[in-house]
Design a protein around this motif. Structure first.
Motif, mmCIF file in Angstrom:
data_model
loop_
_atom_site.group_PDB
_atom_site.id
_atom_site.type_symbol
_atom_site.label_atom_id
_atom_site.label_comp_id
_atom_site.label_asym_id
_atom_site.label_seq_id
_atom_site.Cartn_x
_atom_site.Cartn_y
_atom_site.Cartn_z
ATOM 1 N N ASP A 173 40.667 6.665 47.520
ATOM 2 C CA ASP A 173 40.883 6.935 48.942
ATOM 3 C C ASP A 173 39.897 6.111 49.764
ATOM 4 O O ASP A 173 38.708 6.415 49.833
ATOM 5 N N ASN A 174 40.402 5.045 50.382
ATOM 6 C CA ASN A 174 39.554 4.160 51.175
ATOM 7 C C ASN A 174 39.535 4.518 52.662
ATOM 8 O O ASN A 174 38.984 3.776 53.470
ATOM 9 N N ARG A 175 40.137 5.643 53.015
ATOM 10 C CA ARG A 175 40.141 6.045 54.422
ATOM 11 C C ARG A 175 38.732 6.449 54.873
ATOM 12 O O ARG A 175 37.898 6.837 54.066
ATOM 13 N N THR A 176 38.504 6.392 56.158
ATOM 14 C CA THR A 176 37.197 6.722 56.725
ATOM 15 C C THR A 176 37.015 8.237 56.812
ATOM 16 O O THR A 176 37.906 8.949 57.291
ATOM 17 N N ALA A 177 35.861 8.720 56.356
ATOM 18 C CA ALA A 177 35.554 10.151 56.446
ATOM 19 C C ALA A 177 35.280 10.527 57.897
ATOM 20 O O ALA A 177 34.716 9.744 58.671
ATOM 21 N N VAL A 178 35.685 11.735 58.276
ATOM 22 C CA VAL A 178 35.528 12.215 59.647
ATOM 23 C C VAL A 178 34.786 13.547 59.637
ATOM 24 O O VAL A 178 35.023 14.399 58.781
ATOM 25 N N THR A 179 33.886 13.723 60.604
ATOM 26 C CA THR A 179 33.207 15.002 60.789
ATOM 27 C C THR A 179 33.635 15.600 62.118
ATOM 28 O O THR A 179 33.526 14.944 63.169
ATOM 29 N N LEU A 180 34.154 16.824 62.082
ATOM 30 C CA LEU A 180 34.545 17.551 63.287
ATOM 31 C C LEU A 180 33.708 18.821 63.365
ATOM 32 O O LEU A 180 33.548 19.530 62.369
ATOM 33 N N SER A 181 33.175 19.126 64.545
ATOM 34 C CA SER A 181 32.406 20.362 64.702
ATOM 35 C C SER A 181 32.446 20.835 66.148
ATOM 36 O O SER A 181 32.325 20.028 67.080
ATOM 37 N N PHE A 182 32.662 22.147 66.340
ATOM 38 C CA PHE A 182 32.628 22.741 67.663
ATOM 39 C C PHE A 182 31.201 23.200 67.973
ATOM 40 O O PHE A 182 30.443 23.550 67.064
ATOM 41 N N SER A 183 30.862 23.231 69.250
ATOM 42 C CA SER A 183 29.517 23.634 69.666
ATOM 43 C C SER A 183 29.244 25.110 69.408
ATOM 44 O O SER A 183 28.090 25.533 69.377
ATOM 45 N N SER A 184 30.311 25.881 69.201
ATOM 46 C CA SER A 184 30.160 27.302 68.887
ATOM 47 C C SER A 184 31.301 27.733 67.975
ATOM 48 O O SER A 184 32.418 27.222 68.080
ATOM 49 N N VAL A 202 33.207 14.623 67.555
ATOM 50 C CA VAL A 202 33.997 13.854 66.590
ATOM 51 C C VAL A 202 33.198 12.635 66.153
ATOM 52 O O VAL A 202 32.711 11.867 66.988
ATOM 53 N N ASP A 203 33.068 12.477 64.856
ATOM 54 C CA ASP A 203 32.360 11.314 64.315
ATOM 55 C C ASP A 203 33.187 10.727 63.168
ATOM 56 O O ASP A 203 33.425 11.405 62.170
ATOM 57 N N PRO A 204 33.668 9.507 63.322
ATOM 58 C CA PRO A 204 33.503 8.567 64.435
ATOM 59 C C PRO A 204 34.387 8.936 65.633
ATOM 60 O O PRO A 204 35.435 9.555 65.466
ATOM 61 N N VAL A 205 33.960 8.542 66.800
ATOM 62 C CA VAL A 205 34.644 8.897 68.038
ATOM 63 C C VAL A 205 36.097 8.405 68.040
ATOM 64 O O VAL A 205 36.989 9.055 68.582
ATOM 65 N N ALA A 206 36.344 7.246 67.428
ATOM 66 C CA ALA A 206 37.692 6.661 67.430
ATOM 67 C C ALA A 206 38.728 7.572 66.778
ATOM 68 O O ALA A 206 39.929 7.451 67.043
ATOM 69 N N ALA A 207 38.276 8.494 65.932
ATOM 70 C CA ALA A 207 39.214 9.388 65.231
ATOM 71 C C ALA A 207 39.786 10.442 66.157
ATOM 72 O O ALA A 207 40.753 11.128 65.802
ATOM 73 N N ALA A 208 39.206 10.608 67.356
ATOM 74 C CA ALA A 208 39.651 11.656 68.280
ATOM 75 C C ALA A 208 41.127 11.525 68.634
ATOM 76 O O ALA A 208 41.806 12.522 68.904
ATOM 77 N N SER A 209 41.634 10.308 68.620
ATOM 78 C CA SER A 209 43.034 10.090 69.012
ATOM 79 C C SER A 209 44.020 10.698 68.022
ATOM 80 O O SER A 209 45.195 10.862 68.342
ATOM 81 N N GLU A 210 43.559 11.031 66.809
ATOM 82 C CA GLU A 210 44.466 11.565 65.788
ATOM 83 C C GLU A 210 44.299 13.073 65.581
ATOM 84 O O GLU A 210 44.900 13.647 64.682
ATOM 85 N N ILE A 211 43.490 13.717 66.421
ATOM 86 C CA ILE A 211 43.267 15.162 66.294
ATOM 87 C C ILE A 211 44.441 15.937 66.881
ATOM 88 O O ILE A 211 44.961 15.595 67.948
ATOM 89 N N VAL A 212 44.846 16.973 66.178
ATOM 90 C CA VAL A 212 45.886 17.881 66.657
ATOM 91 C C VAL A 212 45.288 19.284 66.712
ATOM 92 O O VAL A 212 44.697 19.750 65.738
ATOM 93 N N TYR A 213 45.456 19.963 67.866
ATOM 94 C CA TYR A 213 44.927 21.313 68.052
ATOM 95 C C TYR A 213 46.029 22.340 67.821
ATOM 96 O O TYR A 213 47.210 22.100 68.113
#
Length: 259
Positions: A173-184, A202-213
């Motif tokens: 898996d060569n995809r980039t790892a992402v870290t997501l965390s809420f402030s609370s 969101v880290d990296p910030v560029a991954a934010a475009s692929e987030i689904v809530y």
């Protein structure tokens, strides 16, 4: 020395950014049905099966369905399996079948219709009902490097219903790892008032475009799938989740808070 080796291994993994996983690949798969033809060549996944002169018939045990009866040590009562890929250590031969007697029987993997050499055997429990058993090709097996071999019954007559050959392959898996965390991890809101959701980092910030809530209880609170904006609907409790799943660029990740 062990600590130094472990540190070196860890550094190599981090530097490459690639972690290996495994997935199951089917090399051959065939199920005998009422439409199967006795003795014909049968296309099965990435290979073929030929059942020689084995007798095709329905089993007396209703749960066992149809099968090819293999009741001879040699001559023509066999299943010839041919796959596009040469077999290797760890490949699994998965056979589903039933017996014509209550004695313990099984299958043997051989080199020809005589047969003169046995590459291995697969035992079957002593009962007449349909059952599935798996043979894993061991180191040093005569099946290694073969792409064609025969299956005979080992002792008593046996009916063959389904054959599969599978392989576990390593996937990187060569995809980039992402870290997501809420402030609370928790938040409170009141009906009729505005609500400010916890901040998502969101880290990296560029991954934010692929987030689904999403909201686990949309009757309590709805969430905009793209922006994460929450609309309070009723008294209750729900979990708001931000996730990346199935991306071709980023690895799966998620974070949530309880509202």
């Amino acid at each position: 020395m062990k600590k130094i080796f472990y540190l070196l291994t860890l550094l190599l993994c981090v530097a490459s950014g690639a972690w290996a996983d495994t997935e199951t690949v089917t090399l051959l798969s065939y199920t005998v049905t009422s439409e199967s033809t006795n003795g014909s060549d049968l296309t099965a996944g990435d290979g073929t099966i030929k059942f020689g002169a084995a007798k095709f018939e329905a089993r007396s045990v209703s749960s066992s369905g149809y099968g090819y009866k293999m009741d001879g040590d040699n001559g023509s009562k066999y299943a010839l399996l041919t796959v596009a890929t040469e077999l290797a250590v760890g490949d699994k031969i998965v056979i589903t079948g039933s017996q014509s007697s209550s004695n313990t029987t099984g299958y043997k993997f051989t080199d020809n219709t005589t047969p003169t050499t046995t590459y291995g055997t697969l035992a079957v429990a002593a009962n007449k009902d349909e059952q599935t058993n798996t043979y894993t090709i061991p180191t040093g097996s005569g099946l290694i490097g073969k792409n064609s071999f025969y299956i005979f019954r080992n002792t008593n007559s046996i009916y063959l219903h389904k054959v599969e050959i599978t392989r576990e392959v390593e996937v990187t898996d060569n995809r980039t790892a992402v870290t997501l965390s809420f402030s609370s991890s928790t938040a409170n809101a009141s009906l009729g008032t505005s609500f400010s959701a916890p901040t998502l980092t969101v880290d990296p910030v560029a991954a934010a475009s692929e987030i689904v809530y999403s909201s686990s209880a949309s009757g309590v609170a709805e969430v905009n799938a793209s922006t994460g904006a929450v609309t309070i609907k009723a008294v209750g409790e729900t979990t708001i989740t931000a996730a990346i799943s199935g991306s071709t660029t980023y690895k799966d990740a998620s974070a949530s808070y309880n509202l």
